[in-house]
Design a protein around this motif. Structure first.
Motif, mmCIF file in Angstrom:
data_model
loop_
_atom_site.group_PDB
_atom_site.id
_atom_site.type_symbol
_atom_site.label_atom_id
_atom_site.label_comp_id
_atom_site.label_asym_id
_atom_site.label_seq_id
_atom_site.Cartn_x
_atom_site.Cartn_y
_atom_site.Cartn_z
ATOM 1 N N LEU A 1 0.839 -1.194 0.000
ATOM 2 C CA LEU A 1 0.000 0.000 0.000
ATOM 3 C C LEU A 1 0.877 1.248 0.000
ATOM 4 O O LEU A 1 1.890 1.289 0.708
ATOM 5 N N PRO A 2 0.516 2.271 -0.756
ATOM 6 C CA PRO A 2 1.256 3.527 -0.644
ATOM 7 C C PRO A 2 1.182 4.064 0.782
ATOM 8 O O PRO A 2 0.201 3.834 1.493
ATOM 9 N N ASP B 1 0.595 6.933 1.945
ATOM 10 C CA ASP B 1 -0.549 7.796 2.207
ATOM 11 C C ASP B 1 -1.836 7.243 1.586
ATOM 12 O O ASP B 1 -2.791 7.971 1.329
ATOM 13 N N TYR C 1 -4.463 5.479 -1.183
ATOM 14 C CA TYR C 1 -4.758 5.757 -2.584
ATOM 15 C C TYR C 1 -6.201 6.215 -2.660
ATOM 16 O O TYR C 1 -6.966 6.091 -1.686
ATOM 17 N N GLU C 2 -6.597 6.729 -3.788
ATOM 18 C CA GLU C 2 -7.965 7.222 -3.932
ATOM 19 C C GLU C 2 -8.953 6.062 -3.775
ATOM 20 O O GLU C 2 -8.919 5.092 -4.526
ATOM 21 N N PHE D 1 -9.128 4.272 -0.898
ATOM 22 C CA PHE D 1 -8.709 3.472 0.248
ATOM 23 C C PHE D 1 -9.406 3.928 1.524
ATOM 24 O O PHE D 1 -9.889 3.106 2.308
ATOM 25 N N ARG E 1 -1.470 -1.355 -11.751
ATOM 26 C CA ARG E 1 -2.481 -0.792 -10.851
ATOM 27 C C ARG E 1 -3.771 -1.592 -10.822
ATOM 28 O O ARG E 1 -4.678 -1.282 -10.054
ATOM 29 N N THR F 1 -6.506 -3.642 -7.371
ATOM 30 C CA THR F 1 -6.620 -2.962 -6.086
ATOM 31 C C THR F 1 -8.046 -2.438 -5.927
ATOM 32 O O THR F 1 -8.574 -1.793 -6.838
ATOM 33 N N THR G 1 -11.512 -0.415 -4.973
ATOM 34 C CA THR G 1 -12.069 0.893 -4.661
ATOM 35 C C THR G 1 -13.587 0.744 -4.587
ATOM 36 O O THR G 1 -14.144 -0.214 -5.152
#
Length: 433
Positions: A19-20, A22, A24-25, A27, A394, A397, A399
């Protein structure tokens, strides 16, 4: 005041990317939904270790291994309960399995479904919540015999592996077809070695009126069809685990990983899975959580208790594994020093075949259940999207999904079981009581 216990369940988490830092859009929105529930489950569809195990001669498709810190990322999503019984559990042998369990334990992750021996693999795991103790039993019907855990004996330790739910398959054919198969078997000596083992007493005789044809069981019938039934010994063992769980916890949840389908349709559960789910509930399970085919299957309410025949994928990052054993490349007639990217391009023919082309692989739901005073009262279905159209780097993942298409599709699948899903503000709802 009524006591409420809330649980949310997701399907397969085949996670290979960190996971990044910060997020991700999307998350944050997923995290808030998951965190709103007390019990938060996912199926760990990957081994998690630093190559402590050797690659098995066979795998669940892609040899599934990733670095241990991804477990910290799953904890960031909010999960606190994990299933480890699936067809990738022993992709890296017993060493990989035991290292995965050790890495889960190191982080305080509660898991069920695999262990150092069969007793450990079948043993319920317990999660404490504010008002209830919840038990999880994990089992798997898909995989290879080498992945099945073994019992202890008075003189020998057991074998590490997963808790199996095996099944018996019978092919029913007309008398004409049966006699045709008998003729082929006789002409080719197909069953000569098996018959020798029977004659020597190493194998039991075949039932009257049946034929073993290359390892498949055929019987003469009035029409042609296939039937599957649960392995009675495995059912008895899992029943005992459910009985223990109902005595020791307020809720007993059964997780079943099963790819097997009815009539080759991956959206329909095999006959034995329906039999298993009903019997598990009859002996005390409060919910059945299915996963495995990487796509949704219908929801059934049986005796007031939910059966999710498959919750599809939550994370599906199979194409971004870091490495594969030589077996993977040799299977596709590729040099063993091929890069993973080139291997994946070849396997999918540059994204034109396989899972990258299957829309139902990349949409799913998170399923919440609200229990009041021990009884399930409502299901909440939160649709998710895994970005089928994004590049490999990508894709896979989750959303939150826009629109109601996934919920409408699941409503159609569930209609076969008499389950009605109503949609309100982008969430699917099933009223149980």
């Amino acid at each position: 005041m009524p006591t409420e216990t809330t649980m949310i369940f997701t399907g397969d988490s085949f996670i290979t990317r960190r996971l990044p830092e910060d997020g991700y859009e999307g998350f944050g929105a997923l995290h808030r939904i998951i965190q709103d529930f007390q019990v938060r489950f996912t199926n760990l569809e990957i081994t998690v270790h630093d190559e402590e195990g050797y690659p098995d001669a066979q795998s669940g498709g892609t040899w599934a291994m990733t670095e241990p810190p991804v477990l910290d990322d799953l904890l960031r999503y909010g999960f606190n309960l994990f299933n480890t019984a699936n067809n990738h559990a022993v992709d890296y042998g017993h060493g990989g399995l035991l290292a995965t369990i050790a890495n889960l334990n190191k982080r305080g992750c509660i898991s069920a479904g695999a262990g150092r021996n069969l007793a450990a693999a079948c043993r319920p795991a317990y999660l404490e919540t504010k008002d209830a103790r919840v038990a999880l039993i994990g089992a798997c019907s898909t995989g290879f015999p080498t992945g099945i855990a073994g019992n202890q004996s008075p003189t020998m330790q057991g074998r590490p592996g997963l808790n199996p739910l095996r099944f018996n398959t019978t092919y029913h054919v007309t008398r004409e077809n049966f006699e045709h198969l008998e003729g082929i078997a006789s002409a080719t000596n197909l069953n000569a070695w098996q018959q020798r083992l029977i004659d020597l007493g190493y194998e039991p005789p075949l039932p009257e009126g049946s034929l073993n044809f290359g390892g498949l069981q055929f019987v003469a019938s009035e029409e042609d069809y296939l039937s599957t039934t649960v392995h009675p010994g495995d059912m008895q063992r899992i029943r005992a685990a459910i009985d223990e769980a109902t005595r020791q916890a307020d809720y007993a949840i059964v997780s079943i990983h099963a790819h097997e389908a009815l009539d080759g349709d991956p959206a329909k559960p095999a006959e034995f899975l329906r039999e298993f789910a009903h019997e598990a509930i009859d002996c005390g399970a409060d919910a059945i959580i299915g996963h495995g085919p990487h796509e949704l299957r219908g929801i059934e309410i049986y005796n007031g208790k939910p059966i999710f025949y498959s919750l599809g994928n939550f994370i599906f990052q199979t194409e971004t594994v870091t490495t594969q054993p030589a077996d993977a490349f040799e299977k596709h007639a590729m040099p063993t020093d091929t890069g993973i990217g080139s291997y994946m391009d070849s396997r999918s023919q540059n994204g034109t075949r396989g899972y990258p082309t299957e829309p139902h692989i990349w949409t799913s739901v998170m399923a919440g259940i609200r229990f009041t005073d021990g009884a399930a009262t409502q299901i909440e279905l939160y649709p998710i999207d895994l970005s089928m159209d994004k590049p490999r780097s990508r894709r896979g993942t989750p959303t939150p999904a826009a629109g109601t298409e996934t919920l409408e599709y699941l409503a159609d699948l569930s209609g076969e079981f008499g389950t009605k899903i109503r949609i309100r503000d982008g969430v699917g709802l099933v009223d149980i009581r």
